[in-house]
Design an enzyme around this catalytic site. Structure first.
Site, short mmCIF file in Angstrom:
data_model
loop_
_atom_site.label_atom_id
_atom_site.label_comp_id
_atom_site.label_asym_id
_atom_site.label_seq_id
_atom_site.Cartn_x
_atom_site.Cartn_y
_atom_site.Cartn_z
N GLY A 217 0.82 -1.09 0.10
CA GLY A 217 -0.03 -0.14 0.07
C GLY A 217 0.89 1.25 -0.02
O GLY A 217 2.09 1.14 -0.38
N ILE A 218 0.28 2.49 0.43
CA ILE A 218 0.96 3.45 0.59
C ILE A 218 0.96 3.83 2.05
O ILE A 218 0.19 3.62 2.71
CB ILE A 218 0.65 4.65 -0.40
CG1 ILE A 218 1.60 5.87 -0.49
CG2 ILE A 218 -0.82 5.35 0.07
CD1 ILE A 218 1.26 6.57 -1.42
N GLY A 219 1.84 4.58 2.54
CA GLY A 219 2.15 4.91 3.80
C GLY A 219 3.38 4.57 4.59
O GLY A 219 4.07 3.95 4.02
N ALA A 220 3.31 4.93 5.80
CA ALA A 220 4.64 4.80 6.55
C ALA A 220 4.92 3.44 6.83
O ALA A 220 5.93 3.00 6.91
CB ALA A 220 4.39 5.36 8.03
N ILE A 221 3.96 2.67 7.02
CA ILE A 221 4.33 1.03 7.07
C ILE A 221 4.85 0.42 5.88
O ILE A 221 5.96 -0.07 5.80
CB ILE A 221 3.16 0.33 7.70
CG1 ILE A 221 2.84 0.82 9.32
CG2 ILE A 221 3.30 -1.34 7.75
CD1 ILE A 221 1.85 0.24 9.97
N GLU A 240 -3.01 -3.63 -5.27
CA GLU A 240 -3.97 -2.38 -5.80
C GLU A 240 -3.20 -1.45 -6.06
O GLU A 240 -3.50 -0.77 -7.21
CB GLU A 240 -4.73 -2.22 -4.58
CG GLU A 240 -5.87 -1.30 -4.92
CD GLU A 240 -6.76 -0.80 -3.64
OE1 GLU A 240 -7.27 -1.92 -3.10
OE2 GLU A 240 -6.50 0.24 -2.91
N GLY A 338 -8.95 -1.64 -0.29
CA GLY A 338 -8.59 -3.22 -0.74
C GLY A 338 -8.25 -4.08 0.59
O GLY A 338 -8.02 -5.09 0.31
N1 COA Z 1 -8.01 6.44 18.43
C1 COA Z 1 -7.77 7.74 17.89
N2 COA Z 1 -7.46 8.25 16.98
C2 COA Z 1 -6.47 7.52 16.28
C3 COA Z 1 -6.47 6.25 16.70
C4 COA Z 1 -7.23 5.62 17.65
N3 COA Z 1 -7.15 4.37 18.18
N4 COA Z 1 -5.78 5.58 15.48
C5 COA Z 1 -5.20 6.56 14.75
N5 COA Z 1 -5.80 7.70 15.15
C6 COA Z 1 -5.63 8.95 14.62
C7 COA Z 1 -4.06 9.08 14.37
O1 COA Z 1 -3.52 9.75 15.58
C8 COA Z 1 -4.00 10.24 13.11
O2 COA Z 1 -4.50 11.42 13.47
P1 COA Z 1 -3.74 12.70 12.75
O3 COA Z 1 -4.36 12.58 11.29
O4 COA Z 1 -4.36 13.89 13.74
O5 COA Z 1 -2.28 12.53 13.09
C9 COA Z 1 -4.99 9.54 12.41
O6 COA Z 1 -5.85 9.05 13.25
C10 COA Z 1 -4.59 8.58 11.14
O7 COA Z 1 -3.85 7.61 11.83
P2 COA Z 1 -2.37 7.07 11.31
O8 COA Z 1 -1.74 6.03 12.04
O9 COA Z 1 -1.50 8.16 10.85
O10 COA Z 1 -2.76 6.44 10.05
P3 COA Z 1 -2.27 6.04 8.71
O11 COA Z 1 -2.27 7.02 7.69
O12 COA Z 1 -1.15 5.09 8.96
O13 COA Z 1 -3.53 5.04 7.86
C11 COA Z 1 -5.57 3.76 8.10
C12 COA Z 1 -4.17 3.88 8.81
C13 COA Z 1 -6.27 2.31 9.09
C14 COA Z 1 -6.45 4.96 8.60
C15 COA Z 1 -5.20 3.76 6.78
O14 COA Z 1 -4.44 2.49 6.46
C16 COA Z 1 -6.79 3.21 5.91
O15 COA Z 1 -7.61 4.18 5.79
N6 COA Z 1 -7.15 1.87 5.77
C17 COA Z 1 -8.35 1.29 5.19
C18 COA Z 1 -8.22 1.06 3.76
C19 COA Z 1 -7.30 0.23 3.47
O16 COA Z 1 -6.39 -0.71 4.51
N7 COA Z 1 -6.70 0.09 2.45
C20 COA Z 1 -5.39 -0.82 2.16
C21 COA Z 1 -5.58 -1.57 1.02
S1 COA Z 1 -5.35 -0.72 -0.30
#
Ligand code: COA
Length: 431
Positions: A217-221, A240, A338
């Site tokens: 995917g995209i993102g830090a992980i 995807e 996805g």
């Molecule tokens: N409670 C409160 N806030 C939370 C939280 C929790 N349990 N978990 C995360 N947050 C907040 C973070 O602090 C961050 O806030 P900020 O924007 O103010 O900094 C925000 O939510 C996003 O969290 P982060 O860990 O930075 O998310 P990410 O960018 O690594 O994305 C998902 C993680 C899950 C949101 C993202 O992967 C996603 O949308 N997934 C669904 C779709 C998917 O998995 N697609 C992949 C296949 S293509």
């Protein structure tokens, strides 16, 4: 009439093109980094002439003037993934959200559940046979565009010609708007370099066998994981989307796609997000094939890749293994994307490795929780979940009882929260 005549007869300006959009119609716009910017800007200017036009989309990158409050009553977005540029409008009730698996997103339109009147798309210049490539965004666009009554296409000199099931003939395009501008870029972030993400990536890389096929995917992980793959052999990609990090792995001979059991030798994806370097690399590159998302994300297609590794992230995970990823409590944040397609597909693959990875905390609260926040959206159910990874280790939940799962998850929670989670687990009769 040759396609060249057809092409010439259909060329219009963006301003002329949008005059063919009428009140009460449903539109589709190509998303990701492929938003047709000139036509969309012309639509925003023309919007006061229109009433009740619905705009269907998935994720879009860049400014989204078409959801600004002044356009209420004229244009209304119905998004199937809440990207940051439309999140506020969704929260304020000025835009709608329709949850759907990305593998089924194109089918909503193809099956006429949401018939499209006009598709606004973005393509490469035609080749000698009159075929334009959908370029960097094929997955969520091709089938939807083909289902539309009218297609308005920006033909951008700078859109790469990607290969695969990625073409549309000029004769299918109703209006053509020639353009020549740089595509937006989405570089890999520095966040992946942090100690927490590096630890998560180290654990994930332990789970990835040589010869695996990867969803990235995209993102830090994913960015952090890519850097830990240089010691692996013969990896393949079926995903995807992918970004710049893949280029170095191909150059280093790590990604060869040679052991893939479906489409050997090829990187298979729906779309790409990255920088100019990536857009140049994918141009006419025969090792890359882009296909519609209903194919790429179909769990039973994904499952045909042996050793399929899926890596996805989450907002929180409860002690039974329910994974919330699309909302923070009731506050809608993104969408299923996805995630379930790939987690389930890799679960059905021979030797598959479905992974949910997340930092153990956010804003000083635990992301491993006894119960999800009220209203939290479960994206990966406790029946689908396998591995959960944090910077404290790997929990293997598949085939485990609720009691065993609770213990595994408490072990990878932040130490500060383990005692409280143990107390809550007892109270809930999980342990
Ligand atoms: N409670 C409160 N806030 C939370 C939280 C929790 N349990 N978990 C995360 N947050 C907040 C973070 O602090 C961050 O806030 P900020 O924007 O103010 O900094 C925000 O939510 C996003 O969290 P982060 O860990 O930075 O998310 P990410 O960018 O690594 O994305 C998902 C993680 C899950 C949101 C993202 O992967 C996603 O949308 N997934 C669904 C779709 C998917 O998995 N697609 C992949 C296949 S293509």
């Amino acid at each position: 009439m040759s396609w060249i005549n057809q092409y010439e007869n259909r060329v219009v300006s963006a301003e002329e093109a949008v005059q063919h959009i009428h009140s009460n119609q449903r539109l589709f716009i190509t998303g990701n980094c492929s938003v047709p910017q000139k036509v969309l800007a012309a639509l925003v200017d023309y919007a006061p002439h229109l009433e009740n036009v619905e705009i269907c989309q998935a994720l879009t990158v860049g400014p989204a003037d078409y959801v600004k409050p002044e356009l209420q009553g004229h244009l209304r977005v119905n998004t199937m993934f809440i990207s940051p540029n439309v999140r506020k409008a969704v929260h304020e009730g000025r835009a709608d959200f329709t949850p759907v698996l990305l593998s089924e997103f194109p089918l909503l339109f193809k099956r006429k559940i949401l018939p499209i009147d006009v598709a606004l798309i973005h393509v490469s210049p035609p080749d000698e046979h009159g075929f334009c490539s959908f370029g960097i965004e094929v997955g969520l666009t091709k089938s939807v565009a083909e289902s539309a009554t009218t297609i308005i296409a920006e033909v951008n000199q700078q859109m790469p010609r990607t290969l695969g099931d990625s073409f549309i003939h000029v004769s299918r395009l109703t209006y053509l708007v020639p353009t020549d501008y740089e595509l937006p870029e989405l570089p890999m972030g520095a966040e992946g370099e942090s100690a927490i993400y590096q630890k998560i990536a180290t654990y994930i890389s332990e789970l990835i066998p040589d010869g695996a096929t990867m969803q990235m995917g995209i993102g830090a992980i994913p960015d952090a994981v890519l850097k830990h793959l240089f010691g692996k052999k013969d990896l393949g990609i079926h995903t995807e989307m992918f970004s710049d990090g893949v280029i170095d792995l191909v150059d280093a001979g790590v990604v060869t796609n040679s052991r893939k059991t479906l489409h050997p030798g090829k990187i298979i994806a729906g779309f790409i997000l990255g920088t100019k370097r990536l857009y140049k690399w994918v141009d006419d590159n025969p090792i890359i094939e882009l296909h519609p998302t209903e194919y790429v994300n179909d769990p039973f297609i994904i499952a045909q890749n042996d050793k399929m590794v899926a890596i996805n992230s989450a907002i929180e995970v409860d002690l039974t293994g329910q994974v919330c990823a699309d909302s923070i409590g009731h506050r809608l944040f993104s969408g299923v994307g996805g995630q379930l397609d790939f987690i389930y597909g890799s679960s059905r693959s021979k030797g598959g490795v479905p992974i949910i990875a997340l930092p153990s905390t956010a804003k000083d609260i635990s992301r491993i929780v006894a119960t999800l926040k009220p209203g939290a959206g479960v994206v990966t159910t406790r029946n689908h979940v396998h591995y959960v990874v944090t910077e404290y280790g790997i929990a293997d939940l598949y085939g485990k009882t609720i009691r065993q799962r609770a213990q595994e998850l408490i072990n990878i929670a932040h130490p500060q929260f383990r005692e409280e989670l143990t107390r809550q687990a007892k109270e809930l009769n999980y342990t």
